[in-house]
Design a protein around this motif. Structure first.
Motif, PDB file in Angstrom:
ATOM      1  N   TYR A  74       0.553  -0.796  -0.005  1.00  0.00           N
ATOM      2  CA  TYR A  74       0.104   0.028   0.304  1.00  0.00           C
ATOM      3  C   TYR A  74       1.160   1.297   0.079  1.00  0.00           C
ATOM      4  CZ  TYR A  74      -4.349  -3.061   1.108  1.00  0.00           C
ATOM      5  OH  TYR A  74      -4.836  -4.033   1.372  1.00  0.00           O
ATOM      6  N   PHE A  75       0.678   2.241  -0.964  1.00  0.00           N
ATOM      7  CA  PHE A  75       0.958   3.906  -0.549  1.00  0.00           C
ATOM      8  C   PHE A  75       0.177   4.693   0.503  1.00  0.00           C
ATOM      9  CE2 PHE A  75       3.516   5.384  -4.492  1.00  0.00           C
ATOM     10  CZ  PHE A  75       5.012   4.072  -4.087  1.00  0.00           C
ATOM     11  N   THR A  76       0.983   5.665   1.303  1.00  0.00           N
ATOM     12  CA  THR A  76      -0.187   6.541   1.582  1.00  0.00           C
ATOM     13  C   THR A  76       0.281   7.911   2.149  1.00  0.00           C
ATOM     14  OG1 THR A  76       0.054   7.161   4.058  1.00  0.00           O
ATOM     15  CG2 THR A  76       1.525   5.929   3.435  1.00  0.00           C
ATOM     16  N   GLU A  77      -0.465   8.733   1.608  1.00  0.00           N
ATOM     17  CA  GLU A  77       0.122   9.890   1.291  1.00  0.00           C
ATOM     18  C   GLU A  77      -0.178  11.043   2.651  1.00  0.00           C
ATOM     19  OE1 GLU A  77      -0.958  13.901  -1.486  1.00  0.00           O
ATOM     20  OE2 GLU A  77      -1.859  12.138  -1.946  1.00  0.00           O
ATOM     21  N   LEU A  78       0.751  11.457   2.602  1.00  0.00           N
ATOM     22  CA  LEU A  78       1.187  12.098   3.948  1.00  0.00           C
ATOM     23  C   LEU A  78       1.633  13.819   4.306  1.00  0.00           C
ATOM     24  CD1 LEU A  78       3.893  11.382   6.785  1.00  0.00           C
ATOM     25  CD2 LEU A  78       2.729   9.451   4.105  1.00  0.00           C
ATOM     26  N   SER A  79       0.779  14.633   5.245  1.00  0.00           N
ATOM     27  CA  SER A  79       1.542  16.082   5.290  1.00  0.00           C
ATOM     28  C   SER A  79       2.273  16.310   6.985  1.00  0.00           C
ATOM     29  CB  SER A  79       1.239  17.147   5.166  1.00  0.00           C
ATOM     30  OG  SER A  79      -0.588  17.358   5.767  1.00  0.00           O
ATOM     31  N   TYR A  80       3.152  16.484   7.557  1.00  0.00           N
ATOM     32  CA  TYR A  80       3.365  16.836   7.961  1.00  0.00           C
ATOM     33  C   TYR A  80       4.281  18.128   8.582  1.00  0.00           C
ATOM     34  CZ  TYR A  80       8.367  14.808   6.481  1.00  0.00           C
ATOM     35  OH  TYR A  80       9.026  14.667   5.851  1.00  0.00           O
ATOM     36  N   LYS A  81       4.714  18.960   9.722  1.00  0.00           N
ATOM     37  CA  LYS A  81       5.470  19.596  10.068  1.00  0.00           C
ATOM     38  C   LYS A  81       6.091  19.376  10.842  1.00  0.00           C
ATOM     39  CE  LYS A  81       4.749  24.114  12.825  1.00  0.00           C
ATOM     40  NZ  LYS A  81       4.261  24.916  14.332  1.00  0.00           N
ATOM     41  N   GLY A  82       7.532  19.040  10.268  1.00  0.00           N
ATOM     42  CA  GLY A  82       8.688  18.851  10.737  1.00  0.00           C
ATOM     43  C   GLY A  82       9.332  19.164  12.045  1.00  0.00           C
ATOM     44  N   THR A  83       8.833  20.871  12.882  1.00  0.00           N
ATOM     45  CA  THR A  83      10.101  21.160  13.572  1.00  0.00           C
ATOM     46  C   THR A  83      10.173  20.226  14.900  1.00  0.00           C
ATOM     47  OG1 THR A  83       8.714  23.554  12.818  1.00  0.00           O
ATOM     48  CG2 THR A  83       9.374  23.101  15.538  1.00  0.00           C
ATOM     49  N   GLY A  84       9.026  19.584  15.450  1.00  0.00           N
ATOM     50  CA  GLY A  84       9.293  19.005  16.100  1.00  0.00           C
ATOM     51  C   GLY A  84      10.314  17.401  15.863  1.00  0.00           C
ATOM     52  N   PHE A  85      10.381  17.139  15.105  1.00  0.00           N
ATOM     53  CA  PHE A  85      11.096  16.576  14.408  1.00  0.00           C
ATOM     54  C   PHE A  85      12.614  15.812  13.568  1.00  0.00           C
ATOM     55  CE2 PHE A  85       6.160  15.779  14.018  1.00  0.00           C
ATOM     56  CZ  PHE A  85       5.731  14.896  14.587  1.00  0.00           C
ATOM     57  N   HIS A  86      12.743  15.221  14.484  1.00  0.00           N
ATOM     58  CA  HIS A  86      14.289  15.066  13.828  1.00  0.00           C
ATOM     59  C   HIS A  86      14.364  14.175  12.710  1.00  0.00           C
ATOM     60  CE1 HIS A  86      16.952  16.123  17.199  1.00  0.00           C
ATOM     61  NE2 HIS A  86      15.685  15.789  17.718  1.00  0.00           N
ATOM     62  N   GLY A  87      14.002  14.725  11.455  1.00  0.00           N
ATOM     63  CA  GLY A  87      14.040  14.387  10.432  1.00  0.00           C
ATOM     64  C   GLY A  87      12.886  13.353   9.703  1.00  0.00           C
ATOM     65  N   TRP A  88      12.366  12.542   8.617  1.00  0.00           N
ATOM     66  CA  TRP A  88      12.156  11.608   8.226  1.00  0.00           C
ATOM     67  C   TRP A  88      11.977  10.318   8.580  1.00  0.00           C
ATOM     68  CZ3 TRP A  88       7.783   9.222   7.155  1.00  0.00           C
ATOM     69  CH2 TRP A  88       7.995   7.281   6.447  1.00  0.00           C
ATOM     70  N   GLN A  89      13.660  10.083   8.185  1.00  0.00           N
ATOM     71  CA  GLN A  89      13.948   8.502   8.933  1.00  0.00           C
ATOM     72  C   GLN A  89      13.808   8.146  10.798  1.00  0.00           C
ATOM     73  OE1 GLN A  89      15.876   6.872   5.882  1.00  0.00           O
ATOM     74  NE2 GLN A  89      16.740   5.642   6.926  1.00  0.00           N
ATOM     75  N   SER A  90      13.370   6.916  10.794  1.00  0.00           N
ATOM     76  CA  SER A  90      13.980   6.801  11.763  1.00  0.00           C
ATOM     77  C   SER A  90      15.156   6.898  12.398  1.00  0.00           C
ATOM     78  CB  SER A  90      13.209   4.881  12.134  1.00  0.00           C
ATOM     79  OG  SER A  90      11.982   5.323  11.910  1.00  0.00           O
ATOM     80  N   GLN A  91      15.725   7.008  13.544  1.00  0.00           N
ATOM     81  CA  GLN A  91      17.298   7.074  13.836  1.00  0.00           C
ATOM     82  C   GLN A  91      17.154   6.691  15.640  1.00  0.00           C
ATOM     83  OE1 GLN A  91      18.082  10.986  14.029  1.00  0.00           O
ATOM     84  NE2 GLN A  91      16.566  11.321  12.534  1.00  0.00           N
ATOM     85  N   PRO A  92      18.549   6.549  16.520  1.00  0.00           N
ATOM     86  CA  PRO A  92      18.422   5.926  17.624  1.00  0.00           C
ATOM     87  C   PRO A  92      18.385   7.429  18.719  1.00  0.00           C
ATOM     88  CG  PRO A  92      20.058   4.813  16.330  1.00  0.00           C
ATOM     89  CD  PRO A  92      19.611   5.687  15.875  1.00  0.00           C
ATOM     90  N   ASN A  93      17.489   7.230  19.629  1.00  0.00           N
ATOM     91  CA  ASN A  93      17.713   8.494  20.597  1.00  0.00           C
ATOM     92  C   ASN A  93      17.230   9.153  20.201  1.00  0.00           C
ATOM     93  OD1 ASN A  93      18.790   6.358  22.343  1.00  0.00           O
ATOM     94  ND2 ASN A  93      20.559   7.053  21.348  1.00  0.00           N
ATOM     95  N   ALA A  94      16.248   9.066  19.441  1.00  0.00           N
ATOM     96  CA  ALA A  94      15.548  11.199  18.297  1.00  0.00           C
ATOM     97  C   ALA A  94      14.151  10.521  17.337  1.00  0.00           C
ATOM     98  CB  ALA A  94      16.492  11.067  17.280  1.00  0.00           C
ATOM     99  N   VAL A  95      12.895  11.882  18.084  1.00  0.00           N
ATOM    100  CA  VAL A  95      12.174  10.913  17.349  1.00  0.00           C
ATOM    101  C   VAL A  95      11.981  11.620  15.980  1.00  0.00           C
ATOM    102  CG1 VAL A  95       9.661  12.042  17.895  1.00  0.00           C
ATOM    103  CG2 VAL A  95      10.698  11.610  20.072  1.00  0.00           C
ATOM    104  N   SER A  96      11.512  10.628  15.540  1.00  0.00           N
ATOM    105  CA  SER A  96      10.772  10.512  13.552  1.00  0.00           C
ATOM    106  C   SER A  96       9.820  10.420  13.038  1.00  0.00           C
ATOM    107  CB  SER A  96      12.053  10.367  12.926  1.00  0.00           C
ATOM    108  OG  SER A  96      12.049   8.743  12.598  1.00  0.00           O
TER     109      SER A  96
END
Length: 253
Positions: free
Chosen positions: A4-26
């Motif tokens: 499945y594909f999902t289309e989304l939007s987001y305000k990135g201010t509170g996130f450490h980018g798109w990609q999952s990473q240790p010790n940071a919220v993505s």
């Protein structure tokens, strides 16, 4: 597996980018958690690209696989209703717009044939643009900036605007649009290409601002691109003004 594909939007201010990473919220981490809860099986999404810390997206695509199809005869209707259920599990800064089935080989990143970004900057202090646009204090020659931006379409190797030591096989991109226009008491830069390098748009805008400040002329701008040396280009502008706004696929209208 069912893709499945999902289309989304987001305000990135509170996130450490798109990609999952240790010790940071993505964004990816939060989305995968919501999808896993809603579909009641572990879900790992694959995004159409990476966005850095503080960068926003008005259009972003990701794909994910499920072991069983979600719905049968009325699958489209169930998926429309699923959007509300998934959004209920997401923070307000992330919004899923739609979920739809695709072929098993469809890929959110590799099948995209173009991407477009906007960069916003404004000239007067505005609390409602905080974290959404870059406050620039000064005067810019927008005509000269657009003349320089047009030169980008003459080149394919953009090593001078790329973050060093990235895991890419080539720094070649085909830019089809690049221009500034008045927007929201400031300027909006639009750029579209078949692909982008890490930090590329912010480095391009930073260099074009030097043109606008009359610190770099058109000849020097060409020399910077042809040098293929990141140290010759301008500084990266703040992430707050950058938005991924369009991703196109050959199988989507």
């Amino acid at each position: 597996m069912y893709r499945y594909f999902t289309e989304l939007s987001y305000k990135g201010t509170g996130f450490h980018g798109w990609q999952s990473q240790p010790n940071a919220v993505s964004v990816q981490e939060i989305l995968d958690r919501a999808l896993s809860v809603f579909f009641r099986e572990p879900v790992v999404s694959v995004g159409c690209g990476r966005t850095d810390t503080g960068v926003h997206a008005t259009q972003f695509f990701a794909h994910f696989d499920l072991h069983t199809p979600y719905g049968q005869a009325d699958e489209d209707n169930r998926l429309e209703k699923a959007v509300n259920g998934i959004n209920a599990l997401l923070p307000y800064e992330i919004a899923v717009k739609r979920v739809f089935p695709v072929g098993p080989e469809a890929h959110a990143r590799f099948d995209a044939n173009s991407r477009a970004y906007h960069y916003h900057l404004h000239f007067n202090k505005d609390p409602f643009l905080l974290d959404r646009s870059w406050l620039f204090k000064g005067v810019l020659d927008v005509e000269a900036m657009n003349e320089a931006a047009a030169l980008l379409k003459d080149y394919t190797d953009f090593s001078c605007f790329s973050k060093s030591h990235t895991q890419t096989f080539t720094n070649n991109c085909r830019i089809t649009e690049a221009f500034f226009e008045p927007f929201d008491n400031g300027l909006r830069f639009t750029i579209r290409a078949d692909r982008f390098l890490r930090n590329m748009v912010r480095a391009i805008v930073g260099t074009l601002v030097l043109v606008g400040k009359q610190e770099v002329d058109l000849e020097r701008f060409r020399e910077i691109i042809e040098s293929k040396d990141r140290s010759n280009a301008g500084q990266s502008v703040p992430a707050c003004g950058l938005y991924l706004v369009s991703v196109t696929y050959p199988f989507l209208s």
